[in-house]
Design a protein around this motif. Structure first.
Motif, PDB file in Angstrom:
ATOM      1  N   ARG A  78       0.803  -1.206  -0.005  1.00  0.00           N
ATOM      2  CA  ARG A  78      -0.242  -0.088   0.060  1.00  0.00           C
ATOM      3  C   ARG A  78       0.882   1.133   0.081  1.00  0.00           C
ATOM      4  NH1 ARG A  78      -5.156   0.438   3.475  1.00  0.00           N
ATOM      5  NH2 ARG A  78      -5.218   2.226   2.237  1.00  0.00           N
ATOM      6  N   SER A  79       1.853   1.040   0.789  1.00  0.00           N
ATOM      7  CA  SER A  79       2.538   2.217   0.901  1.00  0.00           C
ATOM      8  C   SER A  79       3.421   2.623  -0.639  1.00  0.00           C
ATOM      9  CB  SER A  79       3.864   2.223   1.748  1.00  0.00           C
ATOM     10  OG  SER A  79       4.609   1.092   1.728  1.00  0.00           O
ATOM     11  N   LYS A  80       3.671   1.302  -1.207  1.00  0.00           N
ATOM     12  CA  LYS A  80       4.462   1.513  -2.543  1.00  0.00           C
ATOM     13  C   LYS A  80       3.287   2.118  -3.606  1.00  0.00           C
ATOM     14  CE  LYS A  80       8.487  -0.900  -1.641  1.00  0.00           C
ATOM     15  NZ  LYS A  80       9.206   0.672  -1.458  1.00  0.00           N
ATOM     16  N   ASN A 134      -4.196   5.395  -3.357  1.00  0.00           N
ATOM     17  CA  ASN A 134      -4.557   4.773  -2.276  1.00  0.00           C
ATOM     18  C   ASN A 134      -5.516   3.539  -2.648  1.00  0.00           C
ATOM     19  OD1 ASN A 134      -3.429   6.334  -0.305  1.00  0.00           O
ATOM     20  ND2 ASN A 134      -5.212   7.718  -0.293  1.00  0.00           N
ATOM     21  N   VAL A 135      -5.017   2.609  -2.635  1.00  0.00           N
ATOM     22  CA  VAL A 135      -5.596   1.366  -3.023  1.00  0.00           C
ATOM     23  C   VAL A 135      -5.622   0.200  -1.889  1.00  0.00           C
ATOM     24  CG1 VAL A 135      -4.944   1.301  -5.327  1.00  0.00           C
ATOM     25  CG2 VAL A 135      -3.512   0.047  -4.089  1.00  0.00           C
ATOM     26  N   ASP A 136      -6.737  -0.580  -1.924  1.00  0.00           N
ATOM     27  CA  ASP A 136      -6.766  -1.503  -0.674  1.00  0.00           C
ATOM     28  C   ASP A 136      -6.353  -2.907  -1.608  1.00  0.00           C
ATOM     29  OD1 ASP A 136     -10.041   0.032  -0.027  1.00  0.00           O
ATOM     30  OD2 ASP A 136      -8.253   0.362   0.612  1.00  0.00           O
ATOM     31  N   ILE A 137      -6.168  -3.653  -0.639  1.00  0.00           N
ATOM     32  CA  ILE A 137      -5.898  -5.096  -1.014  1.00  0.00           C
ATOM     33  C   ILE A 137      -6.613  -6.045  -0.466  1.00  0.00           C
ATOM     34  CG2 ILE A 137      -3.850  -6.700  -0.940  1.00  0.00           C
ATOM     35  CD1 ILE A 137      -1.889  -4.268  -0.811  1.00  0.00           C
ATOM     36  N   ALA A 138      -7.176  -6.915  -1.366  1.00  0.00           N
ATOM     37  CA  ALA A 138      -7.999  -7.802  -0.715  1.00  0.00           C
ATOM     38  C   ALA A 138      -7.207  -8.888  -0.001  1.00  0.00           C
ATOM     39  CB  ALA A 138      -8.876  -8.532  -1.943  1.00  0.00           C
ATOM     40  N   ALA A 159       3.685  -3.176  -6.923  1.00  0.00           N
ATOM     41  CA  ALA A 159       2.531  -2.344  -6.521  1.00  0.00           C
ATOM     42  C   ALA A 159       2.098  -1.658  -7.669  1.00  0.00           C
ATOM     43  CB  ALA A 159       2.974  -1.542  -5.227  1.00  0.00           C
ATOM     44  N   GLU A 160       3.000  -1.095  -8.594  1.00  0.00           N
ATOM     45  CA  GLU A 160       2.511  -0.234  -9.746  1.00  0.00           C
ATOM     46  C   GLU A 160       1.704  -0.978 -10.730  1.00  0.00           C
ATOM     47  OE1 GLU A 160       6.072   1.060 -11.423  1.00  0.00           O
ATOM     48  OE2 GLU A 160       4.798   1.873 -13.529  1.00  0.00           O
ATOM     49  N   ASP A 161       2.119  -2.305 -10.901  1.00  0.00           N
ATOM     50  CA  ASP A 161       1.501  -2.899 -11.851  1.00  0.00           C
ATOM     51  C   ASP A 161      -0.090  -3.658 -11.365  1.00  0.00           C
ATOM     52  OD1 ASP A 161       4.597  -4.993 -12.667  1.00  0.00           O
ATOM     53  OD2 ASP A 161       3.548  -2.988 -13.408  1.00  0.00           O
ATOM     54  N   LEU A 162       0.178  -3.981 -10.084  1.00  0.00           N
ATOM     55  CA  LEU A 162      -1.180  -4.084  -9.435  1.00  0.00           C
ATOM     56  C   LEU A 162      -2.307  -3.012  -9.324  1.00  0.00           C
ATOM     57  CD1 LEU A 162      -0.024  -6.661  -6.561  1.00  0.00           C
ATOM     58  CD2 LEU A 162      -1.447  -7.332  -8.508  1.00  0.00           C
ATOM     59  N   GLU A 163      -1.611  -1.909  -9.118  1.00  0.00           N
ATOM     60  CA  GLU A 163      -2.685  -0.895  -9.157  1.00  0.00           C
ATOM     61  C   GLU A 163      -3.193  -0.677 -10.633  1.00  0.00           C
ATOM     62  OE1 GLU A 163      -0.613   2.354  -7.473  1.00  0.00           O
ATOM     63  OE2 GLU A 163      -2.040   3.811  -7.594  1.00  0.00           O
ATOM     64  N   THR A 164      -2.052  -0.705 -11.540  1.00  0.00           N
ATOM     65  CA  THR A 164      -2.585  -0.375 -12.954  1.00  0.00           C
ATOM     66  C   THR A 164      -3.928  -1.615 -13.223  1.00  0.00           C
ATOM     67  OG1 THR A 164      -0.369   0.189 -13.282  1.00  0.00           O
ATOM     68  CG2 THR A 164      -1.801  -0.260 -15.269  1.00  0.00           C
ATOM     69  N   TYR A 165      -3.380  -2.792 -12.943  1.00  0.00           N
ATOM     70  CA  TYR A 165      -4.412  -3.527 -13.066  1.00  0.00           C
ATOM     71  C   TYR A 165      -5.930  -3.355 -12.551  1.00  0.00           C
ATOM     72  CZ  TYR A 165      -0.858  -6.973 -14.974  1.00  0.00           C
ATOM     73  OH  TYR A 165      -0.123  -7.273 -16.075  1.00  0.00           O
ATOM     74  N   ALA A 166      -5.840  -3.008 -11.409  1.00  0.00           N
ATOM     75  CA  ALA A 166      -6.962  -2.697 -10.624  1.00  0.00           C
ATOM     76  C   ALA A 166      -7.637  -1.288 -11.250  1.00  0.00           C
ATOM     77  CB  ALA A 166      -6.775  -2.502  -9.181  1.00  0.00           C
ATOM     78  N   LYS A 192     -10.820   0.011  -7.050  1.00  0.00           N
ATOM     79  CA  LYS A 192      -9.758   0.606  -6.065  1.00  0.00           C
ATOM     80  C   LYS A 192      -9.420  -0.567  -5.106  1.00  0.00           C
ATOM     81  CE  LYS A 192     -11.369   5.454  -6.045  1.00  0.00           C
ATOM     82  NZ  LYS A 192     -11.766   6.408  -5.304  1.00  0.00           N
ATOM     83  N   THR A 193      -9.582  -1.676  -5.551  1.00  0.00           N
ATOM     84  CA  THR A 193      -9.247  -2.652  -4.586  1.00  0.00           C
ATOM     85  C   THR A 193      -8.541  -3.811  -5.555  1.00  0.00           C
ATOM     86  OG1 THR A 193     -11.078  -2.173  -3.097  1.00  0.00           O
ATOM     87  CG2 THR A 193      -9.769  -4.245  -3.031  1.00  0.00           C
ATOM     88  N   ILE A 194      -7.192  -4.349  -4.915  1.00  0.00           N
ATOM     89  CA  ILE A 194      -6.494  -5.044  -5.803  1.00  0.00           C
ATOM     90  C   ILE A 194      -7.256  -6.467  -5.286  1.00  0.00           C
ATOM     91  CG2 ILE A 194      -3.943  -6.300  -6.028  1.00  0.00           C
ATOM     92  CD1 ILE A 194      -3.080  -3.561  -5.283  1.00  0.00           C
ATOM     93  N   LYS A 195      -7.732  -7.176  -6.440  1.00  0.00           N
ATOM     94  CA  LYS A 195      -8.263  -8.129  -6.204  1.00  0.00           C
ATOM     95  C   LYS A 195      -7.303  -9.339  -6.700  1.00  0.00           C
ATOM     96  CE  LYS A 195     -12.553  -7.093  -5.111  1.00  0.00           C
ATOM     97  NZ  LYS A 195     -13.312  -7.351  -4.145  1.00  0.00           N
ATOM     98  N   VAL A 196      -7.714 -10.677  -6.618  1.00  0.00           N
ATOM     99  CA  VAL A 196      -6.832 -11.702  -6.865  1.00  0.00           C
ATOM    100  C   VAL A 196      -6.762 -12.008  -8.248  1.00  0.00           C
ATOM    101  CG1 VAL A 196      -6.794 -14.250  -6.430  1.00  0.00           C
ATOM    102  CG2 VAL A 196      -7.972 -13.047  -4.693  1.00  0.00           C
TER     103      VAL A 196
END
Lengths: 75, 802
Positions: A13-15, A19-23, B774-781, B787-791
């Motif tokens: 999250r910090s990286k 602001n995104v959540d992580i499931a 994190a960057e990639d996951l955020e992009t995918y989401a 706004k939530t990184i899902k499986v």
């Protein structure tokens, strides 16, 4: 195996820029990702250390292979 | 064919013996043959028809029959007659077949003609004539066997060919040919045409036979009869003649044949060698070329240059060899070029690495240039550079630290002057941390002693950031800043250092404030220095400030001088040690060491990183040699700084730092890291490591030192947190993953011993890795409007590893 890495969620999250959540499930998947990455890194570092006929993995071994493995992980 | 042919003459002979009808003209012969052996003739004809009715075959048959006749004649006159009869029969039969007029047919015709086929008288004449020649031939061949060879010149060549050819077919045939030739010679007297024609038209075997007949039929008989035995002796002379013939006649093909023949025979070695050489000369020197190539290939594998050169002199012989050498040279050149290219590539890579480092430095140099615009002097430049560099990477933290420092100074009536300087630097550098800057400015404006304090701040900052970006000379100011910023993180000290740099300049310029300001500075230093220092410093600030400051200043000067001179690196250490020895309290010694050490560390950290910036800055103040010197000094300083760090850290341990666990660990690791990295790691890595090392002391000390500062911490804490997220790299001191966990996992995967010094590297790598993840996951989401990184997002990322 060890328990789940602490602070992994907060780290990601910090990286993350926004602001995104992580499931919950995704956190485990990310853990898998890190393990895979570490595995490849350790493997490469081991090979590099063997290349120098050293049974111990040292910092310079890891550093030498890090760039390659990172690039590979990045795709 | 052979068997059939063999059978036919035998059968014919038998029949002839039985019948022995007188010969008549062709027509008569035929009926005789037909009557006598119609079935045979038919058989013969059939056989002959079955066989390719080539003149050769026919001749062979005739020759065989003749030979047999000769043999029979020798033993039995009847047989001779029979043989002759057979011949006659064969001749007419063959002549019948050869009505076309071809050479072999002509031969047979002549035979028939010669034979008393035309008329009884003729036959008789011919018969005895025939009888005679064969006998004569036999005797002649036997007796003149040796002579045969000598008489042969051209025919020898052909002889060889014919004999070899005949061998392939059958040995009996050549014999027959000889007989035929013998007869032909006889015919010559009667008719020359057939011989000539025969010689012209017949194939090799035929021509050879005809040619042989022309000259020495006897020879043919002997050679063919005795076959191998003769061949050897014949061959020798033949080889010579062949050689001559070959040279005169044709090229490779003939020569090769002759050479082969000669070799087979095992004739004169010299001749053969000559032939081979001639062959080699005539033909491509494949052997030599191959040898050369092979050798060269082998040598090329080893050392193209040396080996080729060594080979060359030995091989040098013919033009071809020379050509080969030229090729080798070309190859060598190519290899050299390739090697050079490789070297160039490697150099390029190295240069790229350096460029990358330079780029990072360039980035930091920009703010440094701004600092220069402010008008920093030598010391300040260094500090400013460091501060600028630090500021870029960690703006908020620096701002917060500065604020804290400013606040702290205010509270302690010391850092007033620092704040303005800090503000100036902060304002110049930071565009993002406006808040912090503004706060710092306010705080700085109130205080007057900021100038003095800035150097201390710089020193403190340098302590915390020693291994990071700061490499300039402004150690004191940076150190102070570092110490002050310990509360927050690394950014603070660099900024403080930057801010302090101008103040340091002022100090240097003024130089009159030492005692008072030094005291205040020292107070700051003590407070902002490492944990233990703070305690001691506070108590002894008043007394020792002056002394320390003087010493510090001296050390500063010495250390700065050290920058310019490579050998001067020892001085700061010496001074540090001296100061240490002089210092009474641990704090004093710590301070002195810290200052000097920090300077050293700053120096070490700076050279590579601030090289480009320094180049800009140094134009006015520092010589161009400074960067180089600094670089050189950095390497020296690495060891020095390492020692200094060790000593400093030892002091820290002694003083019982608060966060001993992390501190010591990291400090120890830093020590180890320094040991490993200083010499090997590039500047930017070193800087990152310095971040690590500097951050721990910064945090605990700050938290401990001043309650007021802690209060101030709260305010900046929120801001730096936000900024931290944006920051990348190793600005965070904390590791992305716990050390134990990370090391255990790595060890498990490595399955071999893993030294502890890999942890910082691992940490750095994991940091980068997590950044990317994190960057990639955020992009995918975000792509999925979530706004939530899902499986699923992570699964998509995992595909990359497939």
């Amino acid at each position: 195996m060890l328990k789940k890495p602490p602070k992994l969620k907060s780290t990601i999250r910090s990286k993350a820029k926004g602001n995104v959540d992580i499931a919950a499930g995704s956190e485990a998947m990310i853990e898998l990702l890190t393990l895979l990455f570490l595995n490849s890194l350790a493997e490469e570092a081991k090979a590099k250390a063997f290349e120098e006929k050293s049974a111990t993995i040292r910092a310079h071994h890891v550093k030498a292979v890090s760039k390659k493995v990172l690039r590979k992980a990045r795709g | 064919m052979d068997s059939t042919e063999d059978l036919s003459p035998r059968i014919l002979l038998k029949q002839i013996l039985i019948t022995e009808p007188p010969r008549t003209p062709v027509g008569s012969s035929e009926p005789h043959a037909a009557g006598s052996s119609e079935p045979r003739r038919s058989s013969r004809r059939s056989k002959r028809d079955a066989e390719p009715q080539t003149p050769q075959n026919i001749l062979r048959r005739s020759l065989r029959n003749k030979i047999q006749e000769n043999i029979t004649r020798k033993s039995l006159p009847l047989k001779r007659r029979t043989a002759s009869a057979v011949l006659r029969q064969q001749a007419p039969s063959s002549s019948m077949m050869f009505d076309d007029g071809e050479t072999p047919r002509h031969l047979l015709r002549k035979i028939l003609q010669t034979e008393p086929a035309k008329s009884p008288v003729v036959h008789d004449k011919v018969a005895p004539a025939e009888l005679q020649p064969p006998s004569k031939d036999n005797t002649a061949t036997r007796s003149h066997s040796s002579f045969d060879l000598s008489d042969l010149d051209l025919p020898d060549v052909t002889m060889g060919n014919t004999v070899s050819a005949a061998k392939g077919l059958s040995r009996k045939r050549p014999r027959q040919s000889l007989n035929v030739t013998a007869f032909e010679k006889r015919l010559k007297d009667a008719e020359e045409e057939p011989e000539n024609s025969i010689g012209d038209h017949s194939s090799l075997s035929l021509s050879s036979s005809s040619s042989l007949s022309l000259k020495t039929p006897f020879v043919d008989v002997h050679t063919e009869k005795r076959g191998l035995q003769r061949r050897v002796s014949n061959r020798r002379k033949i080889t010579e003649e062949e050689f001559s013939a070959a040279l005169s006649k044709q090229q490779m093909g003939d020569v090769s044949r002759e050479a082969l023949q000669g070799r087979e025979v095992g004739g004169e070695d010299t001749n053969l060698a000559g032939i081979t050489l001639g062959l080699s000369k005539l033909s491509e020197p494949d052997v030599t070329v191959d040898i050369v190539n092979c050798q060269t290939a082998l040598y090329d594998q080893h050392d193209a240059m040396t080996s080729n050169f060594s080979i060359k002199p030995t091989i040098m012989a013919t033009q071809l060899q020379r050509d080969i050498q030229e090729e080798e040279e070309r190859r060598e050149e190519e290899r050299q070029k390739s090697a050079e290219e490789e070297e160039v590539v490697t150099n390029m890579e190295e240069d790229e690495g350096k460029e990358n480092v330079d780029k990072t430095q360039d980035v930091s140099s920009k703010p440094e240039e701004k600092d220069n615009a402010v008008g920093f002097q030598t010391f300040d430049l260094d500090d400013g550079v460091e501060a600028a560099a630090d500021s870029q990477s960690e703006d908020v933290e620096g701002g917060s630290e500065e604020e804290e420092a400013a606040v702290g100074s205010q509270a302690e009536e010391e850092g007033v002057e620092q704040s303005p300087t800090q503000e100036e630097t902060a304002a110049d550098f930071q565009s993002e941390d406006v808040e912090g800057l503004s706060e710092e400015e306010e705080a700085a404006a109130e205080e007057d002693e900021g100038e003095e304090q800035s150097p201390t701040q710089e020193e403190t900052a340098a302590d915390s950031q020693s291994e990071e970006e700061e490499a300039a000379a402004t150690s004191q100011a940076e150190d102070k800043d570092v110490e002050q910023s310990q509360t927050e993180e690394e950014d603070g000290p660099p900024e403080n250092a930057a801010a302090a740099s101008p103040s340091e300049e002022e100090e240097a310029a003024a130089g009159s404030h030492p005692e008072d300001e030094g005291g205040s500075e020292e107070v700051y230093q003590l407070q902002r220095d490492d944990e233990e220092k703070s305690d001691g410093a506070d108590r002894q600030t008043d007394e020792d400030d002056n002394d320390e400051e003087r010493n510090q200043e001296e050390e500063r000067h010495i250390s700065r001088r050290a920058f310019r001179s490579e050998g001067g690196l020892v001085l700061p250490v010496v001074t540090a040690t001296e100061a240490h020895s002089f210092m009474k309290s641990k704090s004093y010694s710590a301070l002195g060491l810290n200052t000097s050490l920090e300077r050293i560390q700053n120096q070490t950290g700076k050279p590579d990183w601030t090289k480009p910036s320094l180049q800009h800055l140094d134009e006015d103040f520092w010589d161009e040699n400074d960067p180089a010197d600094r670089k050189n000094a950095s390497f020296h300083l690495l060891h020095v700084s390492h020692d200094a760090e060790v000593s400093r850290q030892q002091e820290d341990v002694e003083a019982a730092a608060e966060e001993a666990g992390e501190h010591e660990e990291e400090s120890d690791e830093e020590e180890d890291d320094n040991e490993d990295f200083l010499g090997k790691t590039p500047a930017f890595v070193r800087e990152k490591i310095k971040f690590f090392t500097s951050s721990p002391p910064a945090l605990p000390s700050v938290s401990k030192n001043l309650p007021a500062s802690s209060a101030s911490k709260a305010l900046p804490a929120a801001k730096p947190k936000q900024a931290r997220r944006r920051r990348t790299g190793l600005s965070r001191r904390k590791t992305v993953l716990p050390k134990t966990y990370l090391m255990s996992v790595f060890k498990h995967f490595a399955k071999t011993k893993v030294s502890a010094d890999v942890f910082p590297v691992l940490n750095e790598i994991m940091d980068k890795f997590f950044d990317r993840v994190a960057e990639d996951l955020e992009t995918y989401a975000a792509h999925a409007n979530r706004k939530t990184i899902k499986v699923e997002d992570v699964k998509l990322l995992l595909r990359r590893y497939v």
